[in-house]
Enzyme design. Structure first.
Site, mmCIF file in Angstrom:
data_model
loop_
_atom_site.group_PDB
_atom_site.id
_atom_site.type_symbol
_atom_site.label_atom_id
_atom_site.label_comp_id
_atom_site.label_asym_id
_atom_site.label_seq_id
_atom_site.Cartn_x
_atom_site.Cartn_y
_atom_site.Cartn_z
ATOM 1 N N HIS A 19 2.690 2.313 -2.176
ATOM 2 C CA HIS A 19 4.132 2.829 -1.786
ATOM 3 C C HIS A 19 4.349 4.256 -2.322
ATOM 4 O O HIS A 19 5.016 5.039 -1.624
ATOM 5 C CB HIS A 19 4.893 2.050 -2.549
ATOM 6 C CG HIS A 19 5.102 0.636 -2.227
ATOM 7 N ND1 HIS A 19 5.322 -0.694 -2.762
ATOM 8 C CD2 HIS A 19 4.965 0.048 -0.914
ATOM 9 C CE1 HIS A 19 5.381 -1.655 -2.031
ATOM 10 N NE2 HIS A 19 5.073 -1.099 -0.679
ATOM 11 N N HIS A 42 3.049 -5.617 8.696
ATOM 12 C CA HIS A 42 3.128 -6.903 7.818
ATOM 13 C C HIS A 42 4.210 -6.842 6.686
ATOM 14 O O HIS A 42 3.701 -6.223 5.391
ATOM 15 C CB HIS A 42 1.791 -7.027 7.319
ATOM 16 C CG HIS A 42 0.636 -7.423 8.323
ATOM 17 N ND1 HIS A 42 0.211 -6.324 9.141
ATOM 18 C CD2 HIS A 42 0.034 -8.646 8.729
ATOM 19 C CE1 HIS A 42 -0.830 -6.809 10.102
ATOM 20 N NE2 HIS A 42 -0.802 -8.302 9.828
ATOM 21 N N SER A 104 7.958 -2.442 1.163
ATOM 22 C CA SER A 104 7.991 -1.068 1.990
ATOM 23 C C SER A 104 8.912 -1.159 2.934
ATOM 24 O O SER A 104 9.387 -0.078 3.200
ATOM 25 C CB SER A 104 6.300 -1.061 2.752
ATOM 26 O OG SER A 104 6.044 -2.579 3.402
ATOM 27 N N GLU A 122 7.005 -9.811 10.503
ATOM 28 C CA GLU A 122 6.562 -10.610 9.645
ATOM 29 C C GLU A 122 6.417 -12.065 10.253
ATOM 30 O O GLU A 122 7.134 -12.637 10.658
ATOM 31 C CB GLU A 122 7.436 -10.790 8.470
ATOM 32 C CG GLU A 122 6.920 -11.640 7.325
ATOM 33 C CD GLU A 122 5.608 -11.282 6.862
ATOM 34 O OE1 GLU A 122 5.030 -12.506 6.759
ATOM 35 O OE2 GLU A 122 5.246 -10.528 6.232
ATOM 36 N N ASP A 171 -0.642 -3.193 6.578
ATOM 37 C CA ASP A 171 -1.089 -3.846 5.288
ATOM 38 C C ASP A 171 -1.229 -5.152 5.338
ATOM 39 O O ASP A 171 -0.325 -5.946 4.445
ATOM 40 C CB ASP A 171 -0.339 -3.132 4.018
ATOM 41 C CG ASP A 171 1.034 -3.496 4.196
ATOM 42 O OD1 ASP A 171 1.892 -3.818 5.273
ATOM 43 O OD2 ASP A 171 1.815 -3.498 3.278
#
Length: 297
Positions: A19, A42, A104, A122, A171
């Site tokens: 981050h 993701h 994020s 997601e 990620d």
């Protein structure tokens, strides 16, 4: 496939690295007037409770974000780390009481202008539902899209973006072994579709050949295409097995992670040159704590 929950790991040392880098990259990119499209392949649930059951069970934030803010006064942190702590503070009502950790999606959305777009993928059914509910609270309208899709595949239909400017964050959990190969395939395909985008990939550094291949192959890809790249790693402890009081072998958990950026902002290298050693010093758990920074182009 759906056993991984980032809530157990929210705010750990890997999140601190990830981050901090993502925030520094996006800070630079929004300085240009042209609209920007941001992708998170993701996205997770978006927001996490550090005082919730998941976080308390793993206690990983205690060795990550919470250790960072407890170990050094804010004014002693390097600029990008200070910016990162300030960002997390915006999601907590009481100064110094760290109840909420933004993933994020919320860090990215916080910096976007009205003309920018954010696409969040997601696939986990519970996290996808939670993400949609969390994003709905922002009342962001059409600026943010939550997609219950495989981020590796979904990215293809959005590149190149209409504005010809994009940031892609990838990620995955790497819980599934072929995630390592899918990361490389996705970035290679994306670079063919849109070579001028900025691609940010997080990866674990663990004793597995697939993990070590990620930065190597991304470096080869970027070099072959003549694109600048930057690779940053943070190690907080040894990766070797230890023994408990009963003589049983104990795995060290995640000892290190890295960020690989293709087409990084020109300001990123200098910012991380001072931030990474400070992170290693503050978050290190043994004498093996260290950081590395490589860049080309």
């Amino acid at each position: 496939m759906f056993s991984y929950r980032h809530a157990f790991h929210a705010g750990n040392h890997a999140d601190v690295l990830k981050h901090t880098v993502v925030l520094a990259v996006l800070r630079h990119m929004v300085q240009k007037d042209t609209a920007l499209t941001v992708f998170d392949t993701h996205a997770g649930a978006g927001l996490y409770r550090l005082d919730g059951d998941y976080a308390r069970t793993s206690a990983e934030a205690a060795e990550g974000f919470l250790k960072l803010v407890a170990s050094a006064p804010l004014d002693t942190l390097t600029p990008v780390l200070r910016d990162y702590v300030d960002m997390v503070a915006r999601f907590n009502a009481t100064p110094g009481q760290w109840m909420v950790y933004p993933g994020s999606p919320f860090i990215l959305q916080h910096l976007l202008r009205d003309r920018d777009k954010l696409k969040l993928c997601e696939l986990h059914p519970t996290d996808s539902k939670t993400l949609a509910a969390n994003i709905a609270q922002l009342d962001a309208g059409r600026q943010v899209a939550v997609l219950r899709e495989d981020g590796f595949e979904a990215l293809k239909k959005f590149l190149p973006p209409p504005s010809r400017r994009a940031l892609v964050l990838c990620d995955p959990s790497y819980e599934v072994k072929n995630d390592y190969a899918r990361v490389q395939t996705m970035v290679a395909d994306a670079m063919q579709r849109f070579a001028t985008g900025t691609y940010v990939v997080w990866y674990p550094i663990i004793p597995r050949p697939e993990a070590h291949d990620v930065p190597k192959k991304l470096k080869t890809l970027a070099t072959k295409l003549g694109k600048p790249w930057l690779s940053a790693t943070l190690t907080v402890k040894s990766s070797k097995l230890t023994q408990d009081s009963n003589g049983e072998e104990v795995r060290p958990g995640l000892p290190a992670s890295g960020m690989f950026i293709i087409n990084p902002p020109h300001t990123l290298k200098a910012a991380l040159q001072v931030a990474l050693p400070q992170l290693a010093k503050l978050l290190g758990q043994d004498q093996h704590a260290s950081s590395t920074l490589e860049a080309a182009g």
